[in-house]
Design a protein around this motif. Structure first.
Motif, PDB file in Angstrom:
ATOM      1  N   PHE A 109       0.836  -1.202   0.000  1.00  0.00           N
ATOM      2  CA  PHE A 109       0.000   0.000   0.000  1.00  0.00           C
ATOM      3  C   PHE A 109       0.873   1.254   0.000  1.00  0.00           C
ATOM      4  CE2 PHE A 109      -2.039   3.450   2.344  1.00  0.00           C
ATOM      5  CZ  PHE A 109      -3.131   3.693   1.514  1.00  0.00           C
ATOM      6  N   LEU A 110       1.903   1.280   0.825  1.00  0.00           N
ATOM      7  CA  LEU A 110       2.783   2.454   0.899  1.00  0.00           C
ATOM      8  C   LEU A 110       3.542   2.673  -0.410  1.00  0.00           C
ATOM      9  CD1 LEU A 110       4.117   2.065   4.551  1.00  0.00           C
ATOM     10  CD2 LEU A 110       2.381   3.674   3.699  1.00  0.00           C
ATOM     11  N   ILE A 111       3.993   1.590  -1.030  1.00  0.00           N
ATOM     12  CA  ILE A 111       4.663   1.716  -2.325  1.00  0.00           C
ATOM     13  C   ILE A 111       3.680   2.242  -3.366  1.00  0.00           C
ATOM     14  CG2 ILE A 111       5.729   0.427  -4.229  1.00  0.00           C
ATOM     15  CD1 ILE A 111       6.911  -1.443  -2.033  1.00  0.00           C
ATOM     16  N   SER A 112       2.482   1.680  -3.368  1.00  0.00           N
ATOM     17  CA  SER A 112       1.456   2.120  -4.318  1.00  0.00           C
ATOM     18  C   SER A 112       1.126   3.592  -4.104  1.00  0.00           C
ATOM     19  CB  SER A 112       0.199   1.260  -4.160  1.00  0.00           C
ATOM     20  OG  SER A 112      -0.780   1.624  -5.088  1.00  0.00           O
ATOM     21  N   LEU A 113       0.975   3.991  -2.863  1.00  0.00           N
ATOM     22  CA  LEU A 113       0.703   5.388  -2.545  1.00  0.00           C
ATOM     23  C   LEU A 113       1.822   6.279  -3.074  1.00  0.00           C
ATOM     24  CD1 LEU A 113      -1.109   7.436  -1.021  1.00  0.00           C
ATOM     25  CD2 LEU A 113       0.263   6.942   1.009  1.00  0.00           C
ATOM     26  N   SER A 114       3.067   5.856  -2.882  1.00  0.00           N
ATOM     27  CA  SER A 114       4.192   6.672  -3.358  1.00  0.00           C
ATOM     28  C   SER A 114       4.226   6.750  -4.881  1.00  0.00           C
ATOM     29  CB  SER A 114       5.518   6.138  -2.816  1.00  0.00           C
ATOM     30  OG  SER A 114       5.878   4.938  -3.447  1.00  0.00           O
ATOM     31  N   VAL A 115       3.834   5.669  -5.555  1.00  0.00           N
ATOM     32  CA  VAL A 115       3.801   5.676  -7.019  1.00  0.00           C
ATOM     33  C   VAL A 115       2.718   6.615  -7.520  1.00  0.00           C
ATOM     34  CG1 VAL A 115       3.221   4.272  -9.054  1.00  0.00           C
ATOM     35  CG2 VAL A 115       4.841   3.411  -7.340  1.00  0.00           C
ATOM     36  N   PHE A 116       1.542   6.538  -6.922  1.00  0.00           N
ATOM     37  CA  PHE A 116       0.423   7.331  -7.407  1.00  0.00           C
ATOM     38  C   PHE A 116       0.463   8.781  -6.948  1.00  0.00           C
ATOM     39  CE2 PHE A 116      -0.939   3.141  -8.379  1.00  0.00           C
ATOM     40  CZ  PHE A 116      -1.650   3.294  -9.542  1.00  0.00           C
ATOM     41  N   CYS A 117       1.319   9.083  -6.002  1.00  0.00           N
ATOM     42  CA  CYS A 117       1.460  10.475  -5.550  1.00  0.00           C
ATOM     43  C   CYS A 117       2.793  11.075  -5.985  1.00  0.00           C
ATOM     44  CB  CYS A 117       1.328  10.547  -4.036  1.00  0.00           C
ATOM     45  SG  CYS A 117      -0.342  10.203  -3.468  1.00  0.00           S
ATOM     46  N   ARG A 118       3.523  10.378  -6.814  1.00  0.00           N
ATOM     47  CA  ARG A 118       4.823  10.853  -7.266  1.00  0.00           C
ATOM     48  C   ARG A 118       4.661  12.122  -8.101  1.00  0.00           C
ATOM     49  NH1 ARG A 118      10.068   9.024  -8.329  1.00  0.00           N
ATOM     50  NH2 ARG A 118      10.938   9.767 -10.293  1.00  0.00           N
ATOM     51  N   PRO A 119       5.476  13.140  -7.804  1.00  0.00           N
ATOM     52  CA  PRO A 119       5.433  14.349  -8.631  1.00  0.00           C
ATOM     53  C   PRO A 119       5.882  14.048 -10.061  1.00  0.00           C
ATOM     54  CG  PRO A 119       6.784  14.681  -6.659  1.00  0.00           C
ATOM     55  CD  PRO A 119       6.414  13.243  -6.720  1.00  0.00           C
ATOM     56  N   ASN A 120       5.483  14.890 -10.975  1.00  0.00           N
ATOM     57  CA  ASN A 120       5.833  14.750 -12.387  1.00  0.00           C
ATOM     58  C   ASN A 120       5.349  13.437 -12.973  1.00  0.00           C
ATOM     59  OD1 ASN A 120       7.175  17.219 -12.269  1.00  0.00           O
ATOM     60  ND2 ASN A 120       9.021  16.203 -11.551  1.00  0.00           N
ATOM     61  N   GLN A 121       4.249  12.983 -12.485  1.00  0.00           N
ATOM     62  CA  GLN A 121       3.681  11.725 -12.952  1.00  0.00           C
ATOM     63  C   GLN A 121       2.814  11.977 -14.176  1.00  0.00           C
ATOM     64  OE1 GLN A 121       3.467   8.820 -10.512  1.00  0.00           O
ATOM     65  NE2 GLN A 121       2.794   7.498 -12.115  1.00  0.00           N
ATOM     66  N   ILE A 122       2.622  11.057 -14.953  1.00  0.00           N
ATOM     67  CA  ILE A 122       1.858  10.885 -16.179  1.00  0.00           C
ATOM     68  C   ILE A 122       0.936  11.978 -16.632  1.00  0.00           C
ATOM     69  CG2 ILE A 122       2.010   8.449 -16.098  1.00  0.00           C
ATOM     70  CD1 ILE A 122      -0.825   8.443 -15.043  1.00  0.00           C
TER      71      ILE A 122
END
Length: 134
Positions: free
Chosen positions: A114-127
């Motif tokens: 969950f924490l990894i997923s959260l970091s992926v989906f909240c990453r700046p400069n994302q898609i």
């Protein structure tokens, strides 16, 4: 990531992934004679998170090292959740396992996922195709 995308991630990934756990909890509260916790529900949640991450990473433009790292983490995690599923089936067939330790490891893995997923989906400069055009 804008707040609309965070809400979509939360609703489509987290809430759907937690649906089996939530329904089991609801049925338990309503008096159903079922275990309040099922490790298979936790395993399913982990699968949903990592499959979602693999899909999301496909839409990231640039950031090759980061994408490769997250893809690798997700693939390893999917294999780990597959191993959890296999171990659970072995237990159901009569193989003796320390289920308390197994549940603790699976719960910890789901929290980390969950924490990894959260970091992926909240990453700046994302898609969204707007940032970093190749």
């Amino acid at each position: 990531m804008n707040s609309e995308m965070r809400i979509k991630w939360f609703m489509y990934t987290v809430c759907i992934g937690l649906l089996p756990i939530s329904l089991r909890f609801l049925l338990t509260v309503l008096g159903a004679d079922i275990p309040s916790v099922s490790i298979s529900d936790v395993i399913a949640f982990g699968f949903v998170l990592h499959i979602s991450m693999l899909n999301e990473i496909e839409h990231v433009i640039g950031q090759k090292v980061w994408k490769t790292t997250i893809n690798g983490i997700s693939i390893v995690a999917i294999f780990a959740y597959g191993a959890f599923s296999c171990a659970l089936m072995m237990h159901e067939s009569g193989v003796k396992l320390d289920m308390d330790a197994f549940e603790n490891i699976a719960f910890l893995a789901a929290v980390v996922s969950f924490l990894i997923s959260l970091s992926v989906f909240c990453r700046p400069n994302q898609i969204s195709g707007v940032e970093n055009a190749y």
